[in-house]
Design a protein around this motif. Structure first.
Motif: not given
Length: 186
Positions: A99-103
């Motif tokens: 999620s950190a990368q996707a955000f």
């Protein structure tokens, strides 16, 4: 023993995520804190992040920045050794970083950020997008492995579990950012 057969699969994963998210977020930040402390860098823990003083010691920056994601990899690694028992913890740990990368990825591509996610921060600016895509693939592959261990055998259920995990982490991260702003104003 075969895969765990979960009744009300996505509901159960949702409830376990709700319990694991604060714990895993704290453990991730504690990893950063421990990494900086290990290098002798003055560090303080804020509401949802760690603030370290800049010392000019590049090794301290590398160790401090990577110790948070290292904790997630450690949890995912332990979950891979015992996939039947720890698959949801592994899915939570992998989707936390996914999620950190996707955000960060859309913001980076739109020119809104310099892409300071833990894993990409230490790479030159011109390679961060490539590095981010590699990490998305790694975390996505780990998430699929944990979905299989949970008995999620169909593609829609696997995709649903991964999307649910990423969405919960994104929502949780945005909530923490909002609370952080409120706490800083007090």
């Amino acid at each position: 023993a075969g895969p765990i057969m979960v009744t009300g699969t996505l509901k159960r994963i949702f409830l376990i995520f709700i319990v694991l998210m604060p714990l895993l977020n704290f453990i991730h930040e504690a990893g950063h804190w421990a990494g900086y402390k290990l290098c002798g860098v003055p560090v303080t823990v804020k509401f949802q992040r760690v603030a370290a003083e800049r010392t000019g010691n590049k090794n301290a920056g590398i160790i401090g920045n990577w110790s948070g994601p290292a904790v997630n990899f450690l949890i995912a690694g332990m979950a891979l050794m015992y996939p039947q028992q720890l698959a949801v913890a592994g899915l939570s740990a992998a989707s936390h970083r996914l999620s950190a990368q996707a955000f960060g990825l859309p913001l980076y591509c739109a020119g809104r950020t310099k892409f300071t996610n833990d894993e990409t921060l230490l790479f030159p600016e011109n390679t961060r997008l490539f590095v981010c895509l590699i990490f998305i693939l790694v975390y996505g592959a780990l998430s699929l492995k944990f979905c299989r261990a949970l008995g999620l055998t169909t593609i829609p259920l696997r995709a649903g579990a991964i999307i649910l995990g990423v969405a919960l982490w994104l929502g949780y991260g945005l909530l923490l950012m909002w609370l952080d702003k409120i706490m800083l104003k007090m």
